[in-house]
Write a protein that holds these residues in place. Structure first.
Motif, PDB file in Angstrom:
ATOM      1  N   ASN A  50      36.947  37.526  42.554  1.00 22.99           N
ATOM      2  CA  ASN A  50      35.889  38.313  43.402  1.00 22.99           C
ATOM      3  C   ASN A  50      34.915  38.833  42.605  1.00 22.99           C
ATOM      4  O   ASN A  50      35.059  39.640  41.911  1.00 22.99           O
ATOM      5  CB  ASN A  50      36.580  39.327  44.183  1.00 22.99           C
ATOM      6  N   ALA A  51      33.502  38.419  42.573  1.00 24.86           N
ATOM      7  CA  ALA A  51      32.333  38.956  41.876  1.00 24.86           C
ATOM      8  C   ALA A  51      32.119  40.386  42.214  1.00 24.86           C
ATOM      9  O   ALA A  51      31.663  41.032  41.377  1.00 24.86           O
ATOM     10  CB  ALA A  51      31.319  37.977  41.950  1.00 24.86           C
ATOM     11  N   ILE A  52      32.266  40.810  43.530  1.00 18.40           N
ATOM     12  CA  ILE A  52      31.866  42.416  43.891  1.00 18.40           C
ATOM     13  C   ILE A  52      32.943  43.130  43.146  1.00 18.40           C
ATOM     14  O   ILE A  52      32.455  44.266  42.601  1.00 18.40           O
ATOM     15  CB  ILE A  52      32.116  42.377  45.358  1.00 18.40           C
ATOM     16  N   GLU A  53      33.983  42.840  43.046  1.00 19.85           N
ATOM     17  CA  GLU A  53      35.012  43.773  42.418  1.00 19.85           C
ATOM     18  C   GLU A  53      34.667  43.660  40.871  1.00 19.85           C
ATOM     19  O   GLU A  53      34.872  44.777  40.400  1.00 19.85           O
ATOM     20  CB  GLU A  53      36.669  43.035  42.532  1.00 19.85           C
ATOM     21  N   ARG A  54      34.331  42.618  40.095  1.00 20.18           N
ATOM     22  CA  ARG A  54      34.110  42.681  38.822  1.00 20.18           C
ATOM     23  C   ARG A  54      32.682  43.470  38.706  1.00 20.18           C
ATOM     24  O   ARG A  54      32.625  44.453  37.990  1.00 20.18           O
ATOM     25  CB  ARG A  54      33.682  41.344  38.389  1.00 20.18           C
ATOM     26  N   LEU A  55      32.004  43.421  39.509  1.00 19.68           N
ATOM     27  CA  LEU A  55      30.649  44.343  39.628  1.00 19.68           C
ATOM     28  C   LEU A  55      30.962  45.686  39.725  1.00 19.68           C
ATOM     29  O   LEU A  55      30.281  46.526  39.108  1.00 19.68           O
ATOM     30  CB  LEU A  55      29.494  43.705  40.740  1.00 19.68           C
ATOM     31  N   MET A  56      31.658  46.140  40.607  1.00 23.29           N
ATOM     32  CA  MET A  56      32.162  47.710  40.872  1.00 23.29           C
ATOM     33  C   MET A  56      32.740  48.352  39.445  1.00 23.29           C
ATOM     34  O   MET A  56      32.622  49.253  39.286  1.00 23.29           O
ATOM     35  CB  MET A  56      33.166  47.837  42.026  1.00 23.29           C
ATOM     36  N   ASP A  57      33.434  47.235  38.838  1.00 22.15           N
ATOM     37  CA  ASP A  57      33.977  47.840  37.664  1.00 22.15           C
ATOM     38  C   ASP A  57      33.029  48.081  36.683  1.00 22.15           C
ATOM     39  O   ASP A  57      32.746  49.074  35.921  1.00 22.15           O
ATOM     40  CB  ASP A  57      34.872  46.885  37.058  1.00 22.15           C
ATOM     41  N   ASP A  58      31.903  47.217  36.728  1.00 19.89           N
ATOM     42  CA  ASP A  58      30.975  47.201  35.651  1.00 19.89           C
ATOM     43  C   ASP A  58      29.980  48.479  35.878  1.00 19.89           C
ATOM     44  O   ASP A  58      29.412  48.902  34.973  1.00 19.89           O
ATOM     45  CB  ASP A  58      29.755  45.852  35.832  1.00 19.89           C
ATOM     46  N   CYS A  59      29.657  48.674  37.357  1.00 18.48           N
ATOM     47  CA  CYS A  59      28.955  49.906  37.685  1.00 18.48           C
ATOM     48  C   CYS A  59      29.626  51.119  37.316  1.00 18.48           C
ATOM     49  O   CYS A  59      28.814  51.980  36.799  1.00 18.48           O
ATOM     50  CB  CYS A  59      28.912  49.936  39.144  1.00 18.48           C
ATOM     51  N   ARG A  60      30.942  51.438  37.444  1.00 17.23           N
ATOM     52  CA  ARG A  60      31.688  52.464  36.810  1.00 17.23           C
ATOM     53  C   ARG A  60      31.375  52.581  35.259  1.00 17.23           C
ATOM     54  O   ARG A  60      31.175  53.709  34.802  1.00 17.23           O
ATOM     55  CB  ARG A  60      33.191  52.325  37.304  1.00 17.23           C
ATOM     56  N   VAL A  61      31.479  51.387  34.572  1.00 17.62           N
ATOM     57  CA  VAL A  61      31.403  51.298  33.176  1.00 17.62           C
ATOM     58  C   VAL A  61      29.552  51.752  32.882  1.00 17.62           C
ATOM     59  O   VAL A  61      29.562  52.813  32.077  1.00 17.62           O
ATOM     60  CB  VAL A  61      31.279  49.983  32.414  1.00 17.62           C
TER      61      VAL A  61
END
Length: 361
Positions: A195-206
């Motif tokens: 899931n690309a959205i879940e990966r993006l959410m992790d990156d947003c937190r970073v």
């Protein structure tokens, strides 16, 4: 003052948003016609469809330049019907930035009329005016294009601050996009996809971590706003692509190249620099010193936003950002300008120009 207010109302009635480019054109042509009707030579310029109007002391040169813009952000139709209430003028563009265009036009007209009554040549008026049509979307085809053909000793961008605060420093702009990719699959079998959205959410937190601890209300440090997210095509599908755009404002204390590199190394996705604009830092000027001496209640300060003033640095033009009082109502549904503050601003500028004429720098 009523003349300035009435002209501001005329300008507000143009729905000059970038979704209506024909209205920006109509507004600019109205200004051109107004100058011609008052026997003031002006130049109508157009760059990539964006109009600007200028009038200078002599061709391409002026001691002092007042810069403003007539493009505005989107609004519902009622906001383009100006009205006065309790000493304020309301309407889209009232403070950002149509009052400034009207003030500049009236001030120049009155200075020229005064000169002509005394038999003096128009070129002795130490004032030029530049009114552009794309500040709200970057100013690249308005201010940046126009300033390259103008020589002036001092520019006042009438697009910020307030009467008692001259802005001498504005933050730079950095727009970053973070792109995350995954693997598509049926929504009923998510374990078969990534899931690309879940990966993006992790990156947003970073990314957010690079701005933690920077929360002082009256601050001068970098900030970040997560402003746009695009992801997903179907509710029953694992998305394989997601992207987020960050609006970052930075100061002279930031190493922007290093910041981009560190964010890129920390996230799992790809980082793309979509826009990067410099800070505006006034280099100081004897004109500014003269202005502060005339306006003893005015102080210099900073602003967190950005304006077309950043192009002054590119063309080595000393300048400031200044303006009337709008109570930070720009872009809001109750956008307004304090009418009395326009009067104060006009009076200070008029005395400033008299002082420049009588005691040239």
């Amino acid at each position: 003052m009523q003349e300035i207010v009435d002209l501001t109302k005329d300008l507000i009635r143009f729905k000059s948003t970038h979704t209506r480019p024909e209205e920006i054109q109509r507004c600019a042509r109205f200004i051109e016609t107004w100058f011609k009707e008052h026997d003031i030579p002006c130049v109508f310029m157009e760059h990539d469809g964006v109009p600007s109007v200028s009038t200078l002391s002599t061709p391409r040169q002026t001691p002092v330049l007042l810069m403003s813009h007539v493009d505005v952000v989107n609004a519902t139709d009622p906001l383009f019907e100006p009205f006065e209430k309790d000493g304020r003028l309301y309407g889209r563009g009232a403070i950002d930035d149509k009052y400034a265009a009207a003030l500049s036009m009236i001030l120049l007209k009155n200075r020229i009329d005064s000169n002509r009554r005394r038999g003096l040549d128009d070129s002795t008026v130490p004032l030029g005016v530049l009114i552009t049509g794309d500040e709200e979307v970057g100013g690249y085809h308005g201010a940046r294009s126009s300033l390259g053909g103008i020589t002036c000793d001092f520019c006042i961008a009438l697009d910020g601050g307030r009467v008692d605060k001259i802005v001498v420093k504005e933050k730079g702009i950095l727009r970053l996009k973070v792109v995350a990719d995954g693997k598509t699959a049926h929504g009923a079998r998510p374990w078969q996809g990534e899931n690309a959205i879940e990966r993006l959410m992790d990156d947003c937190r970073v990314v957010k971590g690079f701005f933690e601890g920077l929360t002082e209300p009256e601050h001068w440090h970098r900030t970040m706003n997560l402003s746009i997210i695009h992801a997903g095509d179907s509710v029953n599908q694992v998305p394989d692509h997601a992207e987020a755009t960050f609006d970052i404002r930075y100061t002279e204390n930031d190493d922007v190249d290093d910041l981009i590199q560190r964010i890129g190394a920390a996230v799992s996705g790809k980082v793309i620099t979509e826009e990067r604009e410099p800070l505006f830092i006034s280099p100081g000027s004897p004109y500014l010193d003269r202005l502060l001496a005339l306006s003893t209640d005015t102080r210099t300060g900073i602003a967190h936003g950005a304006s077309d003033a950043r192009f002054l640095t590119q063309f080595n033009i000393p300048g400031i950002v200044w303006g009337a009082d709008g109570n930070s109502s720009q872009h809001s549904t109750d956008e307004h300008v304090e009418i009395q503050s326009i009067s104060r601003l006009y009076d200070i500028l008029d005395r400033f120009l008299t002082d420049i004429r009588e005691n040239p720098l």
